[in-house]
Design a protein around this motif. Structure first.
Motif, PDB file in Angstrom:
ATOM      1  N   THR A 100      12.245  70.083 -92.287  1.00  0.00           N
ATOM      2  CA  THR A 100      10.840  70.442 -92.103  1.00  0.00           C
ATOM      3  C   THR A 100       9.965  69.231 -92.359  1.00  0.00           C
ATOM      4  O   THR A 100      10.165  68.502 -93.332  1.00  0.00           O
ATOM      5  CB  THR A 100      10.433  71.580 -93.056  1.00  0.00           C
ATOM      6  OG1 THR A 100      11.249  72.722 -92.786  1.00  0.00           O
ATOM      7  CG2 THR A 100       8.969  71.957 -92.867  1.00  0.00           C
ATOM      8  N   LEU A 101       8.988  69.026 -91.494  1.00  0.00           N
ATOM      9  CA  LEU A 101       8.019  67.942 -91.633  1.00  0.00           C
ATOM     10  C   LEU A 101       6.628  68.503 -91.378  1.00  0.00           C
ATOM     11  O   LEU A 101       6.429  69.309 -90.469  1.00  0.00           O
ATOM     12  CB  LEU A 101       8.320  66.833 -90.619  1.00  0.00           C
ATOM     13  CG  LEU A 101       7.313  65.684 -90.542  1.00  0.00           C
ATOM     14  CD1 LEU A 101       7.377  64.832 -91.817  1.00  0.00           C
ATOM     15  CD2 LEU A 101       7.574  64.816 -89.311  1.00  0.00           C
ATOM     16  N   ALA A 102       5.673  68.098 -92.197  1.00  0.00           N
ATOM     17  CA  ALA A 102       4.266  68.424 -91.955  1.00  0.00           C
ATOM     18  C   ALA A 102       3.509  67.121 -91.736  1.00  0.00           C
ATOM     19  O   ALA A 102       3.796  66.117 -92.382  1.00  0.00           O
ATOM     20  CB  ALA A 102       3.674  69.197 -93.133  1.00  0.00           C
ATOM     21  N   ASP A 135       2.419  62.176 -83.373  1.00  0.00           N
ATOM     22  CA  ASP A 135       2.427  60.902 -84.084  1.00  0.00           C
ATOM     23  C   ASP A 135       3.249  61.006 -85.370  1.00  0.00           C
ATOM     24  O   ASP A 135       4.005  60.092 -85.713  1.00  0.00           O
ATOM     25  CB  ASP A 135       0.990  60.480 -84.417  1.00  0.00           C
ATOM     26  CG  ASP A 135       0.932  59.144 -85.129  1.00  0.00           C
ATOM     27  OD1 ASP A 135       1.233  58.124 -84.499  1.00  0.00           O
ATOM     28  OD2 ASP A 135       0.592  59.119 -86.335  1.00  0.00           O
ATOM     29  N   ALA A 136       3.125  62.134 -86.072  1.00  0.00           N
ATOM     30  CA  ALA A 136       3.877  62.332 -87.319  1.00  0.00           C
ATOM     31  C   ALA A 136       5.375  62.373 -87.047  1.00  0.00           C
ATOM     32  O   ALA A 136       6.171  61.781 -87.796  1.00  0.00           O
ATOM     33  CB  ALA A 136       3.428  63.618 -87.997  1.00  0.00           C
ATOM     34  N   ALA A 137       5.784  63.059 -85.989  1.00  0.00           N
ATOM     35  CA  ALA A 137       7.210  63.165 -85.664  1.00  0.00           C
ATOM     36  C   ALA A 137       7.790  61.808 -85.282  1.00  0.00           C
ATOM     37  O   ALA A 137       8.879  61.433 -85.740  1.00  0.00           O
ATOM     38  CB  ALA A 137       7.411  64.167 -84.527  1.00  0.00           C
ATOM     39  N   GLU A 138       7.067  61.078 -84.457  1.00  0.00           N
ATOM     40  CA  GLU A 138       7.548  59.758 -84.040  1.00  0.00           C
ATOM     41  C   GLU A 138       7.586  58.791 -85.207  1.00  0.00           C
ATOM     42  O   GLU A 138       8.533  58.000 -85.351  1.00  0.00           O
ATOM     43  CB  GLU A 138       6.671  59.225 -82.910  1.00  0.00           C
ATOM     44  CG  GLU A 138       6.798  60.022 -81.618  1.00  0.00           C
ATOM     45  CD  GLU A 138       5.864  59.554 -80.526  1.00  0.00           C
ATOM     46  OE1 GLU A 138       6.137  59.842 -79.341  1.00  0.00           O
ATOM     47  OE2 GLU A 138       4.832  58.909 -80.846  1.00  0.00           O
ATOM     48  N   VAL A 258      17.605  74.003 -85.949  1.00  0.00           N
ATOM     49  CA  VAL A 258      16.178  74.272 -85.795  1.00  0.00           C
ATOM     50  C   VAL A 258      15.418  73.442 -86.825  1.00  0.00           C
ATOM     51  O   VAL A 258      15.356  73.788 -88.005  1.00  0.00           O
ATOM     52  CB  VAL A 258      15.842  75.771 -85.978  1.00  0.00           C
ATOM     53  CG1 VAL A 258      14.346  75.993 -85.724  1.00  0.00           C
ATOM     54  CG2 VAL A 258      16.674  76.643 -85.055  1.00  0.00           C
ATOM     55  N   ASP A 259      14.866  72.324 -86.382  1.00  0.00           N
ATOM     56  CA  ASP A 259      13.961  71.546 -87.218  1.00  0.00           C
ATOM     57  C   ASP A 259      12.553  72.111 -87.032  1.00  0.00           C
ATOM     58  O   ASP A 259      12.265  72.771 -86.029  1.00  0.00           O
ATOM     59  CB  ASP A 259      13.994  70.068 -86.832  1.00  0.00           C
ATOM     60  CG  ASP A 259      15.306  69.403 -87.215  1.00  0.00           C
ATOM     61  OD1 ASP A 259      15.766  69.616 -88.353  1.00  0.00           O
ATOM     62  OD2 ASP A 259      15.872  68.665 -86.380  1.00  0.00           O
ATOM     63  N   ALA A 260      11.689  71.856 -88.004  1.00  0.00           N
ATOM     64  CA  ALA A 260      10.333  72.413 -87.949  1.00  0.00           C
ATOM     65  C   ALA A 260       9.292  71.325 -88.155  1.00  0.00           C
ATOM     66  O   ALA A 260       9.497  70.391 -88.940  1.00  0.00           O
ATOM     67  CB  ALA A 260      10.165  73.509 -89.002  1.00  0.00           C
ATOM     68  N   LEU A 261       8.179  71.456 -87.463  1.00  0.00           N
ATOM     69  CA  LEU A 261       7.062  70.521 -87.568  1.00  0.00           C
ATOM     70  C   LEU A 261       5.768  71.320 -87.637  1.00  0.00           C
ATOM     71  O   LEU A 261       5.507  72.165 -86.788  1.00  0.00           O
ATOM     72  CB  LEU A 261       7.039  69.592 -86.357  1.00  0.00           C
ATOM     73  CG  LEU A 261       5.844  68.656 -86.215  1.00  0.00           C
ATOM     74  CD1 LEU A 261       5.790  67.649 -87.375  1.00  0.00           C
ATOM     75  CD2 LEU A 261       5.897  67.916 -84.877  1.00  0.00           C
ATOM     76  N   ALA A 262       4.979  71.060 -88.677  1.00  0.00           N
ATOM     77  CA  ALA A 262       3.704  71.749 -88.850  1.00  0.00           C
ATOM     78  C   ALA A 262       2.561  70.741 -88.840  1.00  0.00           C
ATOM     79  O   ALA A 262       2.750  69.552 -89.118  1.00  0.00           O
ATOM     80  CB  ALA A 262       3.678  72.536 -90.155  1.00  0.00           C
ATOM     81  N   PHE A 263       1.374  71.236 -88.532  1.00  0.00           N
ATOM     82  CA  PHE A 263       0.205  70.380 -88.586  1.00  0.00           C
ATOM     83  C   PHE A 263      -0.167  70.052 -90.021  1.00  0.00           C
ATOM     84  O   PHE A 263      -0.495  68.907 -90.332  1.00  0.00           O
ATOM     85  CB  PHE A 263      -0.971  71.086 -87.885  1.00  0.00           C
ATOM     86  CG  PHE A 263      -2.286  70.369 -88.000  1.00  0.00           C
ATOM     87  CD1 PHE A 263      -2.399  69.015 -87.684  1.00  0.00           C
ATOM     88  CD2 PHE A 263      -3.423  71.031 -88.449  1.00  0.00           C
ATOM     89  CE1 PHE A 263      -3.618  68.353 -87.809  1.00  0.00           C
ATOM     90  CE2 PHE A 263      -4.639  70.386 -88.554  1.00  0.00           C
ATOM     91  CZ  PHE A 263      -4.735  69.041 -88.236  1.00  0.00           C
ATOM     92  N   ALA A 264      -0.104  71.033 -90.928  1.00  0.00           N
ATOM     93  CA  ALA A 264      -0.564  70.797 -92.290  1.00  0.00           C
ATOM     94  C   ALA A 264       0.302  71.542 -93.297  1.00  0.00           C
ATOM     95  O   ALA A 264       0.916  72.560 -92.979  1.00  0.00           O
ATOM     96  CB  ALA A 264      -2.028  71.212 -92.445  1.00  0.00           C
TER      97      ALA A 264
END
Length: 267
Positions: A100-102, A135-138, A258-264
């Motif tokens: 998980t990444l925010a 941008d956060a994912a890259e 299943v990886d996860a990406l959130a805005f905040a």
């Protein structure tokens, strides 16, 4: 489906005409501070706090994962002493089926931006939100490849946490579908509208235990995901109950990861 989503991400002439008319009636103001003239002013952009992927908790997206974060400690799923020797307490080894990444911390102008988008219906914010998430994912893949390598680049498709039918009826759009379409268009990835959300409650007023209870069984997988590596998008992580429930449904349907990406991330 991919072509349809990509076309949806490009404004039509009708949308542009509508936006021009609205600009005359109600001039654009910054979503973060209401300064006139721009959707997000430079000052508010500068006050957005990005989360450093080198130190983030890969299990729940919290800003500080060098030690076991309080959210993961509250789960009781594992203790800091369980972490393999030489690894962060919340290192990728703790989440073999997904990280998980925010992108940002839920503070400063970010709460106002989220409310302006979700509740006030400022759909133009989908573009900058998607850009910040991309941008956060890259950046995470480049800055912390041992922790977030392949998060975006190895994903077979983008999926998103959907709203309930009641929320769609109330708002007139699915806020994460719009972000996911924009994100996928920029990342050159296909979108899978794979999840259906049951229920009708808004979780924002609920505590941690209530969120976890309500999230169980909320999501139904309605598109084939077997064998796919997916990147699941959501807007805000509070307790992580929503992402865990959505991720569990996708994995049960056969997704390989299943990886996860959130805005905040609320912190």
């Amino acid at each position: 489906m991919e072509d349809a989503h990509r076309e949806a991400a490009v404004p039509t002439w009708r949308q542009r005409m509508r936006e021009a008319a609205l600009e005359v009636i109600s001039p654009t103001r910054c979503a973060g501070c209401e300064r006139p003239g721009t959707l997000l002013c430079d000052g508010c952009i500068a006050r957005i706090t990005p989360i450093d992927p080198v130190h983030a908790c890969t299990r729940c997206g919290a800003p500080f994962g060098d030690v076991l974060c309080t959210e993961c400690a509250g789960d009781g799923a594992f203790a800091a002493s369980d972490a393999p020797s030489g690894l962060h307490a919340c290192a990728p080894a703790c989440e073999p089926l997904g990280r998980t990444l925010a992108a940002t911390v839920f503070e400063g102008p970010v709460p106002r931006i989220v409310r302006a988008y979700k509740d006030a219906g400022e759909r133009r914010l989908a573009q900058p939100i998607a850009e910040l998430m991309l941008d956060a994912a890259e950046h995470a893949e480049a800055a912390a490849p041992e922790r977030y390598g392949g998060l975006l680049s190895a994903a077979d498709a983008i999926v998103f946490v959907p709203v309930t039918a009641a929320a769609f009826s109330r708002r007139g759009f699915d806020h994460m579908e719009l972000v996911a379409s924009t994100f996928a268009h920029m990342a050159e990835k296909p979108v899978l509208d794979a999840l259906l959300k049951h229920g009708k409650g808004d979780q924002r007023a609920l505590g941690r235990a209530e969120r976890q209870k309500q999230a169980r069984g909320l999501y139904e997988v309605v598109e084939p995901v077997a064998g796919k590596r997916l990147l699941l998008l959501d807007d805000v992580i509070t307790t992580g109950a929503t992402l865990r429930a959505a991720r569990a449904s996708l994995l049960q349907a056969g997704a390989a990861r299943v990886d996860a990406l959130a805005f905040a991330r609320v912190w």
